[in-house]
Motif scaffolding. Structure first.
Motif, PDB file in Angstrom:
ATOM      1  N   VAL A 121      15.049  66.944  40.869  1.00 53.80           N
ATOM      2  CA  VAL A 121      15.894  67.097  39.684  1.00 53.80           C
ATOM      3  C   VAL A 121      17.373  67.267  40.059  1.00 53.80           C
ATOM      4  CG1 VAL A 121      16.283  68.484  37.614  1.00 53.80           C
ATOM      5  CG2 VAL A 121      13.969  68.139  38.453  1.00 53.80           C
ATOM      6  N   ASP A 122      17.613  67.826  41.230  1.00 52.95           N
ATOM      7  CA  ASP A 122      18.993  68.045  41.662  1.00 52.95           C
ATOM      8  C   ASP A 122      19.736  66.731  41.930  1.00 52.95           C
ATOM      9  OD1 ASP A 122      17.182  69.002  44.367  1.00 52.95           O
ATOM     10  OD2 ASP A 122      18.550  67.309  44.582  1.00 52.95           O
ATOM     11  N   GLY A 123      18.991  65.639  41.983  1.00 50.69           N
ATOM     12  CA  GLY A 123      19.633  64.351  42.253  1.00 50.69           C
ATOM     13  C   GLY A 123      20.226  63.674  41.027  1.00 50.69           C
ATOM     14  N   ILE A 124      19.836  64.134  39.847  1.00 52.16           N
ATOM     15  CA  ILE A 124      20.256  63.443  38.617  1.00 52.16           C
ATOM     16  C   ILE A 124      21.776  63.441  38.474  1.00 52.16           C
ATOM     17  CG2 ILE A 124      20.175  63.514  36.089  1.00 52.16           C
ATOM     18  CD1 ILE A 124      17.350  64.696  36.305  1.00 52.16           C
TER      19      ILE A 124
END
Lengths: 286, 286
Positions: free
Chosen positions: B112-115
């Motif tokens: 999720v941190d990549g969004i």
DNA sequence: CGAGAGGTTGAATAAAGTCAACAAACGTGG
DNA sequence: CCACGTTTGTTGACTTTATTCAACCTCTCG
């Protein structure tokens, strides 16, 4: 305590809101409503071509210093974006101790933690008079299906928040007290710069106690560390006024040398009268 | 180091996938797939009436112990849900030190941190053989507009992740080493219970070093703390096998009394031969 | 002007980290 | 299957770091 005194006060929905022109669109005086593009700009999210967003307006609300925006356990229904002002978000532990989680300011989103359980899991308090934009969550998700930049905005903001918290965990888990305080100052300076204020000279909006809570330190340690930074010329401190003298050294600082060495070196440096020695060089020499 | 050795190995789509009795998922072209309902169940998100989700299938991928799911800076395009196995996510600081952020297991979402930046900001490593479900992000958001339970799922999961990280920050900021280790054990026990395993006896999948990094402690402190808990009968420890003896005491533990007092009290308690003294009573007496 | 909150500083103490030695388990190749 | 080196875990002695307790200062604002 400041926040307790004002806990029951509800937001002042300013008198002008009641004026008959509400359905007609935004107020001209007082800036009480924002459209989608303004919201996206505030969040630093690239807003795609904004199709007829003039009907899509979001209301502003003002909070005074000390007022609570939401409390722990309160039913969740709206997200907030900070348009101006400074706040803190806190967790309250089993015996009433505050743990500061963040210091939201212009462009930050509040309330995201409430989505999951439909109840806010943290408390937000205004540290100064604030102007917040209301984003009713239901309305937001409904609109997200029509205006996809809104949906992308949501994912982007939540992900950004997550990354920030991860950085915080990394900081709390790995850095010394000095490094934490140093990075806190740098990150504040960066945020002020981003908001168009000076990154070299600014006022802290929070107490030493709140900084300490945020950084996992006691207020005394924060105070001592600031004094030490001041002593070696990395910053200047006068109560809540901070001057950043050597941002690079602050950014990379891991640990200060022991103070008796420091004192000696400082004296040595001073004795070379007339020579210009930057704090960075001083630190590097130790 | 384990992870470096295997850094270049890509996921193996294993032969054993063909075994007919997998709980979640069906086969297509020799691979495992899950539908939306299974994904929602895994995430503990109430799936609304599932409309013909049989075409809506998500592929599984297997990773072996030590393999990386994604690395820091790698372009983001997919989220992962853990179907089985254990992992860690880590941040790497400027001089190569790992900071463990989480230990994802069944039902957790990764990536999720990549969004936000479109690049993963953390690294995920398999601590055991793992089965992950791929959620291509673009596909997901597109589908989110058709199946709104999917969209709600996304918001819910991201919010839950945020709340978890907030709790972590609170823990790192406010609790003693002993309290951190105690809560870590309790939260593991809870997760195992939730997955249908024993919450009283389980194996740690991670090293003391990894636990220490996660909790902001050194491996020695973790080891000593576990030994101390064992000594006073809160848990039993044998390498990575942990037995939870007194979950209530662990949950509320704030700080252990000094060890010389502890030794005395322990001796005193033991000398009352035949009397049953629970660890909780012992702690309360101190 | 005085009370109270916020801030600084010092001395003593406690908590956790570091360094080091050793033991036990693991895994790999002979 | 055993021997070996490597990784992981435990424990002790000592050091460092940050906390605690306390005194004192200084703004601010009724």
């Amino acid at each position: 305590m400041l926040s307790t005194q004002t806990s029951e006060i509800r937001p002042v929905t300013t008198a002008t809101v009641q004026s008959s022109s509400m359905e007609a669109g935004r107020q001209r005086q007082g800036r009480l409503w924002s459209n989608l593009k303004e919201v996206c700009d505030l969040l630093h999210i690239p807003a795609a071509v904004s199709v007829s967003t003039e009907e899509l307006l979001f209301q502003h609300v003002q909070f005074k210093t000390g007022q609570r925006i939401h409390t722990i356990g309160q039913p969740f229904d709206t997200l907030y974006i900070v348009n101006s002002g400074f706040l803190k978000t806190v967790l309250i532990d089993e015996f009433g101790n505050e743990q500061v989680l963040s210091f939201p300011m212009k462009g930050d989103m509040l309330g995201v933690d409430g989505i999951h359980t439909r109840h806010y899991s943290s408390e937000a308090v205004a540290l100064s008079d604030c102007d917040l934009i209301l984003l009713p969550f239901k309305k937001l998700t409904a609109l997200g299906r029509v205006h996809l930049e809104l949906e992308n905005m949501m994912y982007g903001v939540m992900s950004r928040e997550l990354v920030r918290e991860q950085a915080m965990i990394g900081m709390l888990g790995a850095l010394s007290a000095e490094a934490r305080v140093a990075r806190f100052l740098v990150s504040l300076a960066d945020r002020f710069a981003q908001m168009g204020y000076s990154s070299k000279l600014f006022n802290l909006r929070m107490t030493r106690h709140e900084i300490g809570s945020y950084l996992g330190l006691t207020l005394e340690t924060v105070s001592r560390t600031l004094s030490a930074f001041n002593e070696i010329g990395l910053i200047s401190v006068d109560q809540r006024t901070i001057g950043i003298k050597d941002p690079e050294a602050l950014k990379t600082l891991r640990r200060l040398p022991p103070s008796r060495t420091r004192a000696k070196q400082l004296a040595a440096a001073k004795s070379k009268a007339g020579e210009a020695v930057t704090p960075g060089q001083l630190l590097a020499a130790l």
